[in-house]
Enzyme design. Structure first.
Site, PDB file in Angstrom:
ATOM      1  N   ASP A  48       0.784  -1.209   0.039  1.00 14.77           N
ATOM      2  CA  ASP A  48       0.053  -0.009   0.150  1.00 14.77           C
ATOM      3  C   ASP A  48       0.762   1.156  -0.084  1.00 14.77           C
ATOM      4  O   ASP A  48       0.467   2.514  -0.197  1.00 14.77           O
ATOM      5  CB  ASP A  48      -0.958   0.025   1.108  1.00 14.77           C
ATOM      6  CG  ASP A  48      -0.486  -0.041   2.586  1.00 14.77           C
ATOM      7  OD1 ASP A  48       0.954  -0.320   2.473  1.00 14.77           O
ATOM      8  OD2 ASP A  48      -1.139   0.022   3.451  1.00 14.77           O
ATOM      9  N   SER A  49       2.319   1.014   0.164  1.00 13.60           N
ATOM     10  CA  SER A  49       3.179   2.318  -0.331  1.00 13.60           C
ATOM     11  C   SER A  49       2.863   2.825  -1.528  1.00 13.60           C
ATOM     12  O   SER A  49       3.395   3.919  -1.921  1.00 13.60           O
ATOM     13  CB  SER A  49       4.378   1.582  -0.156  1.00 13.60           C
ATOM     14  OG  SER A  49       4.575   0.407  -0.888  1.00 13.60           O
ATOM     15  N   ASP A  87      -0.969  -6.295  -0.354  1.00  8.57           N
ATOM     16  CA  ASP A  87      -1.248  -5.368   0.933  1.00  8.57           C
ATOM     17  C   ASP A  87      -2.811  -5.284   1.090  1.00  8.57           C
ATOM     18  O   ASP A  87      -3.501  -4.716   0.080  1.00  8.57           O
ATOM     19  CB  ASP A  87      -0.649  -4.056   0.853  1.00  8.57           C
ATOM     20  CG  ASP A  87       0.587  -4.152   2.098  1.00  8.57           C
ATOM     21  OD1 ASP A  87       0.690  -4.971   2.688  1.00  8.57           O
ATOM     22  OD2 ASP A  87       1.353  -3.252   1.805  1.00  8.57           O
ATOM     23  N   LYS A 117      -1.090  -9.398   2.820  1.00  7.49           N
ATOM     24  CA  LYS A 117      -0.411  -9.066   3.783  1.00  7.49           C
ATOM     25  C   LYS A 117      -1.175  -8.216   4.612  1.00  7.49           C
ATOM     26  O   LYS A 117      -1.873  -7.309   3.963  1.00  7.49           O
ATOM     27  CB  LYS A 117       0.898  -8.203   3.651  1.00  7.49           C
ATOM     28  CG  LYS A 117       1.680  -7.672   4.675  1.00  7.49           C
ATOM     29  CD  LYS A 117       3.195  -7.429   4.343  1.00  7.49           C
ATOM     30  CE  LYS A 117       3.222  -6.037   3.698  1.00  7.49           C
ATOM     31  NZ  LYS A 117       2.894  -4.798   4.500  1.00  7.49           N
ATOM     32  N   GLU A 119      -1.037  -5.860   8.597  1.00  3.18           N
ATOM     33  CA  GLU A 119      -0.584  -5.329   9.555  1.00  3.18           C
ATOM     34  C   GLU A 119      -0.891  -5.241  11.036  1.00  3.18           C
ATOM     35  O   GLU A 119      -2.236  -5.376  11.100  1.00  3.18           O
ATOM     36  CB  GLU A 119      -0.277  -3.691   9.239  1.00  3.18           C
ATOM     37  CG  GLU A 119       0.310  -3.277   8.153  1.00  3.18           C
ATOM     38  CD  GLU A 119       0.633  -1.741   8.113  1.00  3.18           C
ATOM     39  OE1 GLU A 119       0.279  -0.965   8.739  1.00  3.18           O
ATOM     40  OE2 GLU A 119       1.095  -1.299   6.899  1.00  3.18           O
ATOM     41  N   GLU A 186       9.485  -4.454  10.170  1.00  2.00           N
ATOM     42  CA  GLU A 186       9.915  -3.156   9.819  1.00  2.00           C
ATOM     43  C   GLU A 186      10.564  -2.266  11.046  1.00  2.00           C
ATOM     44  O   GLU A 186       9.805  -2.217  11.863  1.00  2.00           O
ATOM     45  CB  GLU A 186       8.671  -2.518   9.180  1.00  2.00           C
ATOM     46  CG  GLU A 186       9.119  -1.075   8.597  1.00  2.00           C
ATOM     47  CD  GLU A 186       7.834  -0.602   7.666  1.00  2.00           C
ATOM     48  OE1 GLU A 186       7.251  -1.385   7.225  1.00  2.00           O
ATOM     49  OE2 GLU A 186       8.183   0.642   7.344  1.00  2.00           O
TER      50      GLU A 186
HETATM   51  O1  KIV Z   1       3.663  -1.033   1.620  1.00  2.00           O
HETATM   52  C1  KIV Z   1       4.929  -1.653   1.648  1.00  2.00           C
HETATM   53  O2  KIV Z   1       5.518  -1.280   0.629  1.00  2.00           O
HETATM   54  C2  KIV Z   1       5.332  -2.475   2.837  1.00  2.00           C
HETATM   55  C3  KIV Z   1       6.564  -2.779   2.754  1.00  2.00           C
HETATM   56  C4  KIV Z   1       7.644  -1.662   2.847  1.00  2.00           C
HETATM   57  C5  KIV Z   1       7.156  -3.928   3.633  1.00  2.00           C
HETATM   58  O3  KIV Z   1       4.619  -2.834   3.541  1.00  2.00           O
END
Ligand code: KIV
Length: 274
Positions: A48-49, A87, A117, A119, A186
């Site tokens: 989600d970056s 994510d 993924k 969090e 992280e």
């Molecule tokens: O969103 C993302 O890119 C991440 C990574 C930095 C682990 O969660």
């Protein structure tokens, strides 16, 4: 001959057992996914970056499920070998179990991801168990969890104090118990990452967590030097692409303005009349 078979969650586990380091990078589009495949990256994360790196958001919180799907679909088209992890965006899994299952299901069914993924620690363990019941593998994420940026008071290293470190270790064990296949750590001190990595039988993937994790992940644009802000402490710049791109675009503007582009070789020839 190098093994070219697709990377699976069980293969990642075997890599940990054999002491083979896992390579992971983010990607948000098809050409990047193809590039990462060609280079032999084991895990592609559509993080989600994408919100900050590509969509111009201040943080990851505004990213929607539709936006994630858009990018996961693109990456899926470029990917042939890496394990594709998507994510789950903020508020797609924290509130309602049915919504969580539907959101993750869409990332798998429509997006083509192999796993999701999410969090968090104890609070997401029940969701992990339910996702597994519908055959969705889950990657965990502890330490600095960017979706909690406001609660954490900024993007700060986590687990520096003994009590915090103990909590992260406990949460890692709970998540492993709930069935995650891998865990992102992280921005935690290397000693804590080593401890978690030793205590878990599933692989840990570090970002800003030192060298002791079973694998490493970075944001692709950060390691390629594509962004316009200075690199974070834990990022190694393997290339400086932005200055090269800026130079190329500036040259194009200059050449269009002064008539140097297009030249004769860039034009089509007319056909002669018969
Ligand atoms: O969103 C993302 O890119 C991440 C990574 C930095 C682990 O969660």
């Amino acid at each position: 001959m190098a093994d070219k078979s697709p990377i699976t969650t069980t293969k990642l586990l075997e890599m940990k057992q054999k002491g083979v380091k896992i390579t992971a990078l983010t990607a948000y589009d098809a050409p990047s996914a193809r590039l990462l495949n060609e280079a032999g990256v084991d895990v592609i994360l559509v993080g989600d970056s994408v919100g900050m790196v590509k969509l111009g958001y201040e943080n990851t919180l505004p990213v929607t499920l539709e936006e994630m799907l858009h990018h996961v679909k693109a990456v899926k088209k470029g990917n042939s070998r890496s394990l594709l992890v998507a994510d789950m965006p903020y508020l797609s899994y924290e509130i309602d179990l049915k919504d969580t299952l539907k959101a993750a299901g869409r990332l798998i069914k429509e997006g083509g991801a192999h796993a999701v993924k999410l969090e968090g620690g104890m609070e997401v363990a029940p969701m992990v168990k339910e996702l597994l019941k519908i055959n969705i593998p889950v990657m965990g994420h502890l330490g600095l969890t960017p979706q909690a940026v406001h609660r954490l008071g900024g993007y700060k290293v986590q687990g520096r104090k003994p009590q915090e470190a103990e909590r992260i270790l406990t949460e890692a064990r709970v998540l492993e118990g709930s069935g995650i296949f891998s865990l992102v750590l992280e921005c935690v001190p290397p000693e804590l990452a080593r401890e978690v990595t030793r205590k878990l039988s599933i692989p840990t993937i570090g970002i800003g967590a030192g060298a002791h994790c079973d694998g490493q992940i970075l944001v692709l644009d950060d390691m390629l030097g594509l962004g316009d802000s200075p690199p974070l402490k834990f990022v190694k710049r393997y290339a400086e692409l932005r200055p090269a791109m800026l130079k190329a675009v500036s040259s194009y503007c200059r050449e269009v303005r002064d008539g140097a582009f297009p030249a004769a070789e860039h034009a089509f020839v007319s056909l002669k009349a018969e």
